[in-house]
Motif scaffolding. Structure first.
Motif, short mmCIF file in Angstrom:
data_model
loop_
_atom_site.label_atom_id
_atom_site.label_comp_id
_atom_site.label_asym_id
_atom_site.label_seq_id
_atom_site.Cartn_x
_atom_site.Cartn_y
_atom_site.Cartn_z
N ASP A 1 -63.87 -21.97 -23.46
CA ASP A 1 -62.78 -22.98 -24.32
C ASP A 1 -61.62 -21.37 -24.90
OD1 ASP A 1 -63.53 -24.47 -23.11
OD2 ASP A 1 -64.46 -26.05 -24.83
N GLU A 2 -62.17 -20.80 -25.51
CA GLU A 2 -61.14 -19.70 -26.38
C GLU A 2 -60.09 -18.66 -25.50
OE1 GLU A 2 -62.32 -18.07 -29.80
OE2 GLU A 2 -64.23 -18.79 -29.32
N ALA A 3 -60.76 -18.30 -24.73
CA ALA A 3 -60.55 -17.34 -23.26
C ALA A 3 -59.42 -18.17 -22.82
CB ALA A 3 -61.51 -16.79 -22.72
N LYS A 4 -59.89 -19.75 -22.16
CA LYS A 4 -58.45 -20.43 -21.74
C LYS A 4 -57.60 -20.77 -22.19
CE LYS A 4 -59.34 -21.95 -17.54
NZ LYS A 4 -58.48 -22.00 -16.47
N ALA A 5 -57.88 -21.66 -23.93
CA ALA A 5 -56.62 -20.91 -24.64
C ALA A 5 -55.67 -19.99 -25.10
CB ALA A 5 -56.75 -21.57 -26.14
N GLY A 6 -56.11 -19.45 -24.58
CA GLY A 6 -55.20 -18.17 -24.72
C GLY A 6 -55.96 -16.63 -25.24
N LYS A 7 -56.67 -17.00 -25.39
CA LYS A 7 -57.45 -15.65 -26.34
C LYS A 7 -57.73 -14.51 -26.23
CE LYS A 7 -60.01 -14.76 -31.12
NZ LYS A 7 -61.27 -15.73 -31.94
N ASP A 8 -57.12 -13.45 -26.58
CA ASP A 8 -57.73 -11.60 -25.69
C ASP A 8 -59.64 -12.45 -25.33
OD1 ASP A 8 -58.39 -9.02 -25.51
OD2 ASP A 8 -56.28 -9.31 -25.46
#
Length: 334
Positions: A216-223
Motif C-alpha cells: 500500500d505504501e509503495a502504491k501510494a508513491g513511497k520510494d
C-alpha cells in the motif's frame, strides 16, 4: 593489499592486507631481523629434509605439518574414509612444490627487505583466530607472517603493475561479441518478508498482512528502494535496495518469474508467494533479446582480463625466480 593470487599454503586463511614498509632504515632492519628470527624458529632442523632452496632446508616436519591437516580435511569431507595412497602421494608432491615456491619467494622478499607491521600482523592473526584454528599461536604467528610477506612481495612486484585499459577491454568485447548476446531480459526490484514452509498459518497470515501494508505504501508513491531498505528481509537488501539487476527466464523460481515478466515497466505486482516467503516486485526496465552494450560489461571485462593477466604474470615471474634459484628435491622423499 588484497590477496589476489594463491601462492601461499591452504592451511592459512586468505588475508586482506594493507601493507607498508618501515621508512626508517634502522627500524626496518630491526623489524626485519625480528621477523626473520620468528619465521626461522618455526623451521628448526629436523631429522628429514625433503628439499633445499639455495641451501635452506625444507624439513619433513614442515611438510608433515601441512600434509596432516590437508589429509584430515579430506578425510572429514569423505565421511571418515582414508585418502587413497596414490592421492596422498600427489598431495605430498604438490605440497613440497608449494613449500619450495614459498621459500623462493620468501628469500626474495628478504632480499628486498620487505616487512609487515605488527599492526597488520595482529589484525590478520585476530581474524584467523576469530574464524577458528587448531594451530597454536606460537606456530601460527610465523606462518602468517611469512605468508603476508610473500603476498606483499607478489603485490609489489607483479600485481600492482598489471592493468587493463578501456581500449583493450573493448577489443575483447568486439572479438567475443557472441558471449554478450542475451535473451529477453527484465530488471526488477523486490521486497521480501520471510516465511518458512513449516511456519504456522498464523505467522504466515501476519507476514502477508505486513506485506500488504508495505505494498500500500509503495502504491501510494513511497520510494520502492527506500521501502526495500527499511522492510525487506532479503540478505543485503539494505545495501541493494532490493535491486535484482537484469535477468532472463529460467533464473528465478516459477511463481516469481511469472509475476515479474507479466508486469509493465514501473508497475508493482500483487503479493507473490514463493518458498522464501512473500514478495512484491517492481519492474524497473525491460529489454528485448540482443547484445549487452559494452558500457554495461566494461568493468566486468576489465576485471576478468586483469585477473587473467595477473595469473599469467605471477606464474611467469615465479617460474623465473625458481629457475634462478638452486633447488634440490631429495631423492626418495617423494
Amino acid at each position: 593489499m588484497q590477496r589476489t593470487v594463491a601462492v601461499t599454503l591452504v592451511i592459512v586463511s586468505a588475508l586482506a592486507l594493507g601493507g607498508w614498509l618501515l621508512s626508517a632504515q634502522e627500524s626496518q632492519k630491526a623489524t626485519e631481523s625480528q621477523q626473520s628470527a620468528e619465521v626461522q624458529k618455526s623451521e628448526s632442523a629436523s631429522p628429514g629434509v625433503v628439499a633445499k632452496v639455495n641451501d635452506k632446508a625444507i624439513t619433513t616436519e614442515e611438510l608433515n605439518f601441512f600434509l596432516d591437516r590437508v589429509l584430515a580435511r579430506l578425510k572429514a569431507r569423505n565421511q571418515g574414509q582414508e585418502v587413497p595412497l596414490d592421492r596422498v602421494a600427489e598431495i605430498r608432491k604438490d605440497l613440497i612444490d608449494r613449500l619450495i615456491t614459498q621459500e623462493v619467494l620468501f628469500q626474495k622478499a628478504q632480499e628486498e627487505k620487505i616487512v609487515v607491521s605488527e599492526e597488520e600482523l595482529n589484525q590478520a592473526l585476530a581474524s584467523i583466530q576469530q574464524q577458528g584454528t587448531d594451530i597454536a599461536p606460537e606456530k601460527l604467528k610465523p606462518l602468517v607472517m611469512k605468508n603476508m610477506i610473500v603476498d606483499k612481495l607478489v603485490q609489489d612486484n607483479v600485481i600492482s603493475k598489471v592493468s587493463v585499459n578501456d581500449q583493450e577491454a573493448e577489443a575483447f568485447y568486439k572479438s567475443k561479441e557472441d558471449q554478450f548476446k542475451h535473451p529477453e531480459q527484465i530488471k526488477a526490484s523486490h521486497i521480501l518478508i520471510r516465511v518458512e514452509p513449516n511456519d504456522s498459518q498464523e505467522k504466515k497470515e501476519e507476514a502477508k498482512k505486513k506485506m500488504a501494508a508495505i505494498r500500500d505504501e509503495a502504491k501510494a508513491g513511497k520510494d520502492f528502494t527506500e521501502l526495500a531498505k527499511q522492510y525487506s528481509e532479503e540478505p543485503g537488501a539494505k545495501e541493494t535496495g532490493g535491486d535484482l539487476g537484469y535477468f532472463g527466464r529460467g533464473v528465478m523460481v516459477p511463481s516469481f518469474e511469472e509475476a515479474a515478466f507479466g508486469l509493465k515497466v514501473g508497475e508493482i505486482s500483487d503479493i507473490v508467494e514463493t518458498q522464501f516467503g512473500y514478495h512484491i516486485i517492481k519492474l524497473t526496465d525491460k529489454r528485448d533479446s540482443g547484445v549487452t552494450p559494452f558500457s554495461e560489461v566494461k568493468d566486468d571485462i576489465k576485471a576478468n582480463l586483469r585477473q587473467e593477466r595477473i595469473r599469467e604474470a605471477v606464474k611467469a615471474w615465479i617460474d623465473d625466480l625458481k629457475a634462478k634459484a638452486k633447488i634440490e628435491v631429495m631423492d626418495g622423499q617423494q
